[in-house]
Write an enzyme that holds these catalytic residues in place. Structure first.
Site, PDB file in Angstrom:
ATOM      1  CE  LYS A 187       7.976  -6.708   1.120  1.00  0.00           C
ATOM      2  NZ  LYS A 187       7.299  -7.391   0.076  1.00  0.00           N
TER       3      LYS A 187
ATOM      4  CG  ASP B  96       0.552   2.068   1.639  1.00  0.00           C
ATOM      5  OD1 ASP B  96      -0.172   0.947   1.729  1.00  0.00           O
ATOM      6  OD2 ASP B  96       1.825   1.747   1.732  1.00  0.00           O
TER       7      ASP B  96
ATOM      8  CG  ASP C 219       0.604  -1.475  -2.784  1.00  0.00           C
ATOM      9  OD1 ASP C 219       0.612  -0.443  -1.780  1.00  0.00           O
ATOM     10  OD2 ASP C 219       0.491  -2.601  -2.377  1.00  0.00           O
TER      11      ASP C 219
END
Length: 1238
Positions: free
Chosen positions: A993, A1152, A924
């Site tokens: 986050k 991604d 990742d």
């Protein structure tokens, strides 16, 4: 019409019969009592004719009542009966004569005698009126029959120009002195005469508009024009060419309607006549083209010459046509290169051309286009070694799988066994299923009848010259439409579905079935089967090809003729057709009321009800099933789900993508670039794009779709066990509806305070909201698990396409690897690979990554941790539901459990390196959007924060931002700021986050504040009264921290935002081309609406993607930065996919997050880093600047503009040229960064 009169007569007789059969005699009916028999009048506005009809029939019924009274009196007295029989049956011919029997005068003159005389007079009067009424009804029936009889179709147009009209008359009459060949030549030479100034200006405007429409980048047709063109094309498909010609003639003959007509519409009908070899019909259309002031184009001449070739016309006529084509500036070669024709049509066209020009030959087939992108040079290089992967299945097996998939797509629907807990076969269940079966037989018959009546009505309307839905309802058989509607009824949720949504679904299903059906008719299925069998030699494990190549290259080398793309129906047509079908369903489907109320009357009630409901601030129409029908379905507990073929994974490898409209499913239409229906700008860009420029995207999508999958059966059994019990929300298995919170059922006592009532209402709304959400999640899980169970012993494939930014997605929506944790855990690679020397270590590291426990630790530390907890790993694999359940505490529990099972299988084999693993291992990106920004700006500080630079430990950008925010907070707290003091101890990685992650994708401060507010509310010990103020403070500090840590990132983001703002202000949508050559345009425009009127509800459809509207400046500027970054991450993924394929790796991705076998992770990591460096070694921002300047600033001096527009154009040019400066970061360091992707 005779039937209508018969119904009238039957109705009157029926009423008389009902009156005669009364069990109890009553007093003589009075005139006023008829109103009680007929009921109240429904309308006071009946026409005089209608009122006369009612009056006459009222008298007729009165006569029957009187006759009934006579019979009643007969039963009361024998003597009176005798008298009345004489009086009524045989009146004396001569009242004073002496020959006949003379009853007593008292009897004659008594009440009964007067009553009988009055009765006879009334009877004679009524008889005359009845006769007059019958004559009137017969006349009206004949008139109505003539009205309902379709009007004759018009063939000859009414022309506006005198000379053309004279020429048409001579052509129609076939005057010997002027052969029709001469007339054709004259029509071709005819040019518009001198017009008045107003007509000339109107003609110039019309020509300009139509020339623009002929250009690929021209404005879209208006809604009525789209519907008319689609109607004409549909008529040709269904064999209703005369009807299409009739509608075209009707519109052309009316000046106001003629404005809707475009050259494409005339050409459509011309092509239809050409295919039938009807030169006369074609010439009629040519007359109309010239009369409209239009110049024929290549398609027009292709139709004419094709028709001449079919009829074997004389050479002089063909030569004149070719000469006129040359005078119009059209090239002969263009007929074969610029017009989409079938092989048969090309042959007829070539026959005519060769007859006039014997030396003519078809233009040579151009060599295969070559992609010249520097990024793809190695992918298409002929030199060097390649090891393209083969599938693990032999040729014979793949051929059998192809036949299964072909049958599935030809059937268009797939029936799948539901995984819901099966109900025991009780008497109630059997009775419910039998009832449903009987009802469905009745419903199908009713739908057939309603469909036939609707088609007949629409056909009559089309004969009036209106473009209706009639030809669309002829595209499929009635049985196919009925089955489609029955499936829609079965799938309707208990809470109902919006009419607009249902209409759109039905319209799309009809279109998809039509495409499959047309491919069958055109014999494309046989050709596909022949070429696909050859194509499988490239993929099968037991066959070899002479030269290794990519699937697209091999398919093109087979010489597969590409069929003409099927044009999608306009969105208004889709919705209108779907709405018509939905209304048929509402009208036809009924059930006995006794199912809803067992003790009620046995009459029919509708199964579907149309109701209105509020969603947000809008009122929408909903089709809702009757509760009795819902209960019947629940009681029957049928074990089958129905899916469209395109919603199910494929059973054979997908077709390779070879163009914007060819690839993926065998027969079902699939868009290369997914977009909302009605959005055409993406498809137009793709079709204008040079074919070779799309090779990178086409080959990457084909490679992703060629990955074979299988179901993890062991894990599926565990999930089904939970699903059939009560679910488990913590593990992502939705509970059944029975577990939904129950709203308060007791009634509130009188005098309840308003505050308590409001609280109860809020609680009720909350319970309903939770129940709806649970139902939605449960249904999604049911579809996914049922499909997984259906495919558990199969190998299957997931065809891919992309969105407008180039991001890739699997086409089947319900079961794929883009889902959540549970969906991903159920999937394995169908082909396994031995783990090799390092594969087991990568499995362990992958497991620790899934737990989320060691995110800031090195790979060696993660591997050591996995070895420490090996007992827990093995216990989880052996006793997942009864052991210590270590796996349940992971961030991704089901994937962690799947990995535990794979590790257990490997460590328990004698040689773990030889263990064949099917589990995908993920790598990742580390906040991938910020990685691209840091690389674009060569930002050393930002690059270090997102692991572009080598380091011993992974850098966590979220923790870094949280630390920077804490520094700011501490400074503010020392200065006495209250909110900063309250936040002490609450600034954490988790709080910031989401905002950090989404800032790079364009989140605003408002959106970021909402994200932080949600996180703060989750903290039980945070003072809730400070949530609003604290979220404002924190979002400001997060943005400040990012500005300080990623200075070049913010500069690039601001430049992109300002460029998009100025571009949209000049009236354009932002466009660019990705590094791999994919053209991108942002589909954000001002809302446009269209209304589908009539029926049970008028539907208003709103869309913000209509390119004919002005750009939406706010969405354009806010969307450009994230969309541009998404186009870069998709380019990076595609490059990685193509190079991995060249090296023989199995590769798939979730944006991604890159997946491959455990043994191949090191190779994939190397390719991933190399391609990221290659991508960002290109001057991406300068290429973007150059493209935007050329696209939006090239015509600044082409026409005079207002001063404000000139100032805006200058500012735009200056902004586009001021590309942000780059930093000093060395991209080569990425190749050595362990944690770039990890």
């Amino acid at each position: 019409m005779g039937m209508s009169a018969l119904r009238w007569g039957r109705g009157a007789a029926g009423l008389g019969w009902a009156l005669r059969s009364r069990s109890r005699p009553g007093p003589p009916a009075e005139e006023g009592t008829l109103g009680g028999i007929w009921g109240p009048r429904r309308s006071s506005s009946a026409s005089p004719c209608e009122q006369d009809r009612r009056k006459d029939w009222g008298h007729a019924e009165l006569l029957e009542v009187l006759e009934a009274r006579v019979r009643q009196l007969q039963a009361e007295s024998v003597s009176e009966v005798t008298v009345k029989k004489v009086d009524v049956a045989r009146l004396p011919e001569n009242a004073g004569g002496g020959g006949g029997f003379q009853p007593p005068r008292k009897a004659l003159m008594g009440p009964c005698g007067r009553w009988a005389e009055k009765l006879n007079r009334e009877k004679r009067t009524m008889q005359k009126r009845k006769e007059r009424l019958e004559v009137k009804l017969e006349m009206q029936a004949e008139q109505l029959a003539r009205k309902l009889q379709p009007k004759p179709l018009r063939v000859e147009p009414q022309l506006q120009r005198g000379p053309l009209a004279d020429c048409l008359r001579r052509f129609t009459r076939g005057i010997p002195e002027s052969p029709w060949e001469e007339q054709v030549a004259q029509v071709l030479r005819e040019t518009p005469q001198r017009l008045s100034r107003e007509e000339e200006q109107a003609l110039v405007r019309r020509k300009g508009r139509r020339r623009a429409e002929a250009q690929p980048a021209g404005p879209q047709l208006t809604g009525p024009q789209q519907k008319l063109l689609s109607f004409l094309e549909c008529c040709l498909l269904t064999g209703h060419l005369p009807l299409a010609h009739h509608v075209l003639v009707t519109h052309h003959s009316r000046p106001r309607k003629q404005r809707l007509l475009t050259l494409a519409m005339y050409n459509t009908v011309m092509l239809g006549w050409a295919r039938q070899g009807s030169f006369k019909g074609l010439v009629y259309v040519f007359f109309m083209v010239k009369d409209a002031g239009l110049t024929p184009d290549l398609v027009s001449y292709a139709a004419a010459l094709q028709c001449m070739g079919r009829l074997d016309q004389d050479v002089h006529t063909i030569r004149r046509c070719l000469q006129q084509m040359t005078q119009d500036g059209l090239q002969l070669q263009g007929l074969f290169t610029g017009v989409a024709l079938s092989e048969e049509e090309r042959a007829a066209l070539l026959k005519a051309v060769v007859k006039a020009k014997p030396t003519f030959s078809l233009p040579p087939r151009p060599p295969p286009p070559v992609n010249t992108s520097t990024l793809l040079r190695e992918v298409y290089a002929k030199d060097g070694t390649v090891s393209y992967p083969k599938l693990h299945l032999p040729l014979k097996t793949l051929q059998g799988l192809f036949q299964q998939q072909l049958r599935m797509e030809l059937g268009t629907t797939v029936y799948v066994e539901s995984v819901e807990k099966a109900s025991p076969m009780t008497k109630e269940v059997m009775k419910a299923r039998k009832t449903l079966k009987n009802l469905r037989v009745q419903w199908e018959a009713a739908l057939h009848q309603v469909l036939q009546e609707t088609k007949a009505s629409l056909a009559r309307e089309a004969h009036e010259g209106h473009p209706t839905l009639y030809p669309y309802l002829c595209l499929l058989s009635e049985q196919e439409f009925v089955q489609m509607l029955m499936q829609a009824l079965q799938a309707l949720p208990a809470q109902g579905e919006s009419l607009l949504s249902l209409a759109h679904q039905l319209g799309m299903r009809a279109f998809n079935r039509h495409v499959v059906h047309s491919k069958q008719l055109n014999k494309q299925v046989q050709a596909l089967e022949q070429h696909y069998m050859q194509y499988l030699h490239l993929l099968a494990s037991d066959t070899q090809v002479s030269e290794p190549c990519l699937p697209r290259q091999y398919w093109e080398a087979l010489g597969v003729p590409e069929a003409s793309p099927v044009q999608p129906w306009p969105l208004p047509v889709l919705v209108q057709l779907g709405k018509q079908l939905a209304e048929m369903l509402v009208q036809a489907v009924q059930m006995p009321r006794s199912l809803a109320a067992p003790h009620g009357a046995c009459r029919l009630i509708p199964v579907l009800y149309h109701v209105y409901s509020f969603r947000s601030y809008r009122q929408i129409g909903i089709l809702k099933p009757h509760p009795a029908f819902t209960h019947l379905l629940a009681a029957a507990a049928e074990p089958t789900l129905t899916f469209e073929a395109v919603d199910v994974p494929m059973l054979c490898p997908p077709l390779p993508w070879t163009s914007p409209h060819a690839g993926a499913f065998l027969l079902s239409p699939t868009k290369l670039m997914r977009a909302a229906d009605g959005t055409m700008q993406h498809q137009q860009l793709l079709e204008r794009c040079p074919p070779a420029a799309l090779h990178g995207a086409l080959d990457a999508l084909t490679q992703l779709g060629n990955c074979a999958w299988r179901v993890n059966g062991h894990l599926l059994d565990l999930v089904l066990e939970l699903f059939r019990a009560k679910g488990c929300s913590r593990l992502g298995v939705p509970p059944p509806p029975s577990e939904a919170p129950r709203p308060p059922e007791r009634r509130l006592p009188p005098g309840t305070p308003p505050a308590h009532k409001a609280e109860v209402r809020r609680e009720l709304a909350r319970c309903l909201k939770v129940a709806r959400e649970m139902h939605s999640l449960r249904a999604e899980a049911l579809y996914r698990l049922s499909l997984a169970h259906h495919l558990r012993h199969c190998v299957f494939w997931l065809p891919h396409n992309m969105d407008f930014r180039g991001r890739t997605y699997p086409c089947p929506p319900h079961f794929n690897h883009l889902g959540g944790d549970l969906a991903r855990a159920l999937l394995q690679f169908a082909e396994g690979r031995p783990l090799g020397p390092h594969g087991l270590d990568w499995l362990k590291i992958h497991l620790v990554n899934l737990t989320g426990l060691k995110k800031r630790e090195s790979l060696q530390a993660r591997l050591a941790f996995a070895n420490e907890v090996m007992d827990d790993i093995l216990d989880s694999a052996d006793q997942p539901m009864t052991g210590r359940k270590w796996w349940m505490n992971a961030d991704e529990p089901w994937q962690a459990l799947a990995c535990c099972m794979e590790i257990a299988g490997a460590v328990r084999t004698p040689d773990p390196a030889a263990y064949v693993s099917h589990l995908p291992v993920h790598q990742d990106g580390s906040c991938n959007g910020l990685q691209h920004y840091a690389a674009l700006g060569r930002d050393s500080v930002g690059a270090a924060s997102v692991n572009l630079m080598p380091s011993d430990l992974p850098q966590d950008v979220y923790s870094g931002v949280a630390a920077q925010v804490e520094i700011f907070r501490r400074q503010d707290a020392e200065q006495g700021q209250r909110v900063a003091q309250v936040l002490e101890g609450f600034v954490s990685r988790k709080v910031v986050k989401q905002t950090v992650m989404t800032v790079v994708y364009g989140v605003t401060r408002y959106g970021g504040r909402l994200q932080i507010e949600k996180r703060l509310r989750e903290l039980s010990d945070f003072p809730q009264e400070y949530v609003w103020e604290a979220s404002h403070y924190l979002v400001r500090q997060v943005f400040n921290s990012l500005q300080e840590m990623f200075s070049s990132t913010r500069a690039i983001q601001n430049w992109l935002t300002e460029s998009a703002r100025l571009i949209s202000h000049v009236g354009s949508a932002v466009e660019w081309v990705t590094p791999l050559g994919i053209p991108v345009i942002q589909p954000y425009h001002q809302d446009s609406k269209f209304v589908v009127k009539g029926g049970i509800q008028s539907l208003t459809c709103s869309s913000g993607k209509d390119s004919s509207q002005k750009p939406n400046t706010l969405k354009q500027k806010n969307g450009f930065p994230p969309n541009f970054i998404h186009s870069l991450d998709s380019s990076h993924m595609m490059l990685t996919a193509l190079h991995c394929y060249r090296k023989g790796l199995t590769f798939v991705s979730v944006h991604d997050c890159f997946w491959t076998h455990a043994a191949d992770v090191p190779v994939m990591n190397q390719v991933c880093r190399e391609q990221f460096v290659r991508l960002h070694s290109e001057p991406i921002l300068h290429h973007l600047s150059r493209f935007l300047v050329k696209r939006f600033c090239a015509d600044t001096n082409s026409q005079p503009r207002k001063l404000s527009q000139q100032v805006l154009a200058i500012k735009l040019l200056e902004t586009l040229l001021s590309v942000p400066e780059k930093g000093a970061f060395d991209l080569e360091q990425v190749k050595s960064s362990t944690y770039f992707f990890s």
